[in-house]
Every structure is written in C-alpha cells, then in structure tokens.
Design a protein around this motif. Structure first.
Motif, short mmCIF file in Angstrom:
data_model
loop_
_atom_site.label_atom_id
_atom_site.label_comp_id
_atom_site.label_asym_id
_atom_site.label_seq_id
_atom_site.Cartn_x
_atom_site.Cartn_y
_atom_site.Cartn_z
N ASN A 1 8.84 2.05 -7.40
CA ASN A 1 8.43 2.69 -8.66
C ASN A 1 7.16 3.50 -8.48
O ASN A 1 7.03 4.62 -9.00
N GLN A 2 6.21 2.94 -7.73
CA GLN A 2 4.94 3.65 -7.50
C GLN A 2 5.15 4.87 -6.61
O GLN A 2 4.55 5.93 -6.84
N MET A 3 5.99 4.76 -5.62
CA MET A 3 6.29 5.90 -4.76
C MET A 3 6.90 7.04 -5.58
O MET A 3 6.56 8.21 -5.38
N ARG A 4 7.78 6.69 -6.49
CA ARG A 4 8.41 7.72 -7.32
C ARG A 4 7.40 8.38 -8.26
O ARG A 4 7.51 9.58 -8.54
N LYS A 5 6.42 7.63 -8.70
CA LYS A 5 5.36 8.21 -9.53
C LYS A 5 4.58 9.26 -8.75
O LYS A 5 4.04 10.21 -9.33
N LEU A 6 4.51 9.09 -7.44
CA LEU A 6 3.80 10.04 -6.59
C LEU A 6 4.69 11.18 -6.10
O LEU A 6 4.27 12.00 -5.30
N GLY A 7 5.94 11.18 -6.58
CA GLY A 7 6.82 12.30 -6.25
C GLY A 7 7.88 12.02 -5.21
O GLY A 7 8.61 12.93 -4.81
N ALA A 8 7.98 10.76 -4.74
CA ALA A 8 9.01 10.43 -3.74
C ALA A 8 10.40 10.52 -4.35
O ALA A 8 10.61 10.07 -5.49
N LEU B 1 0.85 -1.18 0.00
CA LEU B 1 0.00 0.00 0.00
C LEU B 1 0.89 1.24 0.00
O LEU B 1 1.91 1.27 0.69
N VAL B 2 0.48 2.23 -0.76
CA VAL B 2 1.23 3.49 -0.87
C VAL B 2 0.26 4.65 -0.70
O VAL B 2 -0.87 4.60 -1.19
N THR B 3 0.70 5.70 -0.01
CA THR B 3 -0.16 6.87 0.11
C THR B 3 0.66 8.14 0.31
O THR B 3 1.78 8.09 0.80
N SER B 4 0.06 9.26 -0.10
CA SER B 4 0.59 10.58 0.23
C SER B 4 -0.39 11.34 1.12
O SER B 4 -0.23 12.53 1.36
N ASN B 5 -1.41 10.64 1.58
CA ASN B 5 -2.45 11.21 2.44
C ASN B 5 -1.99 11.19 3.90
O ASN B 5 -1.79 10.11 4.48
N LYS B 6 -1.86 12.35 4.50
CA LYS B 6 -1.39 12.45 5.87
C LYS B 6 -2.44 12.05 6.90
O LYS B 6 -2.12 11.92 8.10
N GLU B 7 -3.66 11.84 6.45
CA GLU B 7 -4.75 11.55 7.39
C GLU B 7 -4.94 10.06 7.67
O GLU B 7 -5.76 9.69 8.51
N ILE B 8 -4.22 9.20 6.95
CA ILE B 8 -4.38 7.76 7.16
C ILE B 8 -3.02 7.10 7.37
O ILE B 8 -1.98 7.64 7.01
N ALA B 9 -3.06 5.91 7.96
CA ALA B 9 -1.86 5.09 8.14
C ALA B 9 -2.00 3.82 7.31
O ALA B 9 -3.11 3.41 6.96
N GLU C 1 9.82 12.16 1.96
CA GLU C 1 9.26 13.36 2.58
C GLU C 1 7.75 13.44 2.43
O GLU C 1 7.05 13.95 3.31
N ASN C 2 7.22 12.90 1.32
CA ASN C 2 5.80 13.09 1.04
C ASN C 2 5.02 11.83 0.70
O ASN C 2 3.84 11.89 0.39
N VAL C 3 5.67 10.66 0.76
CA VAL C 3 5.00 9.40 0.41
C VAL C 3 5.48 8.31 1.37
O VAL C 3 6.66 8.26 1.72
N VAL C 4 4.54 7.44 1.78
CA VAL C 4 4.91 6.28 2.61
C VAL C 4 4.33 5.01 2.00
O VAL C 4 3.40 5.06 1.18
N ALA C 5 4.89 3.86 2.42
CA ALA C 5 4.42 2.58 1.90
C ALA C 5 4.58 1.50 2.96
O ALA C 5 5.49 1.53 3.79
N ALA C 6 3.66 0.53 2.92
CA ALA C 6 3.74 -0.67 3.75
C ALA C 6 3.76 -1.86 2.81
O ALA C 6 2.86 -2.00 1.97
N SER D 1 2.81 6.15 8.75
CA SER D 1 2.01 7.29 8.29
C SER D 1 2.92 8.50 8.14
O SER D 1 4.02 8.55 8.68
N LEU D 2 2.44 9.48 7.42
CA LEU D 2 3.16 10.74 7.27
C LEU D 2 2.90 11.63 8.49
O LEU D 2 1.87 11.50 9.14
#
Length: 200
Positions: A107-114, A60-68, A84-89, A199-200
C-alpha cells in the motif's frame, strides 16, 4: 531496474548492536549507504528519504536511488519488493504475516507511485522445518489457511503468497534450518543475522 542481494554466513553476521562494521562492509560492496531498521515483528512501514537514522519498523520503502534498504533475518522471511521507481525491504515472520506488514508495504509503495510490483523471498525457515505448538498452529492456520503445511508446522511463504494475491513473488527455496550456510535461530539458537538488500 532494482538491484538486490542476500548475504550468507560467509559474509558475517549483521545482528545487533547497530551500526556495526559489517554494515560498513556492505555499503562498500554495493557502493551506497544502507538503511536498516530496528525490527519488532510489528506492522510499521517507514519511508526512507535519506540514510540518517535507524527507525523502529518492519519495512522500509524508498524511491531514492542513492540509498539501499536492508532487512535482517535468521529464520523469518526477508522479502524484497520492487517496481520501476520504488523498492522495499520487509521483515515477515509469523507475527508480521498476522499483522499484514507486507500488505501495508505494498500500500505504501503504491502511494509513492509503484505500479507493477514484484518480490523475491530469500533464505528463511521452510514449512517442513517451522514447527510450532498445536494451539498456535490452529490459530494461525485458521486465519491463513495456506500456512498449514503439515500438522503443527507453518509455511510462512505460502501464507505470504496467499496474502499478496496479485503480486508476483519468487521464492529462492533456501531453508535456513536445513542449510549450514545460513544463520538459524530455530536450528542453532544463533543470534547471527544475514540480510537482504535492495536498491534502485
């Protein structure tokens, strides 16, 4: 800055069925909803924008600071990655290593700007304890030489480091089979699961 944690047996099991009361306890502990996945030892990465459903995936990957994000394990590697702006589990077992689930996640994290990605690997079965048959050992170690810890034993963490060259990884060096504080399918044929949460 990312926040992360790994649970132990003391917190209780977070195994199927989902959702269960322990996830409610986890959400209260970290003060936000926790997204979880149905893990199948595959190569699918899902981007989570809101905690609305439980996808079938192994990352799972997200840039949403409201969820873990959470990954559930007994002996597999719970890999938590962050920038700095993306996390993954990420759920990295033997099949996940072969399927390059961690590579797909990066690869997916980098697509989101990581950009500068780091990772932490929590409790998992170590290379001295993860014994497999000779055919499987030969097959996996041929494709992933770093996994060849000793005869008929696979070091999945070493294989992950080899696979994610350029990503700074930290291993907490906690073996689920050796340490009674953690659930271990290999050690005790348990269905219990601990989790890694980020989480972020």
């Amino acid at each position: 800055m990312a926040r992360l944690l790994f649970t132990s047996r003391k917190f209780g099991s977070l195994a199927d069925p989902l959702p269960n009361e322990k996830f409610s306890d986890l959400s209260k502990l970290i003060s936000r909803p926790v997204a979880v996945m149905h893990q199948v030892h595959g190569d699918q990465v899902v981007v989570v924008d809101a905690n609305t459903k439980t996808p079938t995936a192994d990352a799972l990957v997200t840039s949403n600071k409201e969820i873990a994000l959470a990954v559930r394990v007994a002996d597999c590697l719970p890999l938590l990655m962050y920038s700095e702006n993306v996390v993954a589990a990420v759920h990295v077992g033997r099949k996940g290593l072969v399927n390059k689930i961690a590579v797909n996640t990066v690869n997916q994290m980098r697509k989101l700007g990581a950009e500068e990605i780091q990772g932490v690997v929590g409790p998992h079965i170590c290379g001295d304890c993860y014994e497999v048959g000779p055919e499987l050992y030969a097959q996996v170690s041929a494709d992933h030489p770093a996994t060849a810890a000793k005869i008929n034993h696979l070091n999945l963490y070493a294989g992950l480091v080899e696979q994610l060259a350029g990503i700074a990884l930290t291993n907490l060096n906690l073996c689920t089979k050796e340490l009674p504080d953690y659930f271990s399918y290999r050690g005790n044929a348990e269905i219990g699961r601990q989790v890694g949460v980020i989480s972020l």
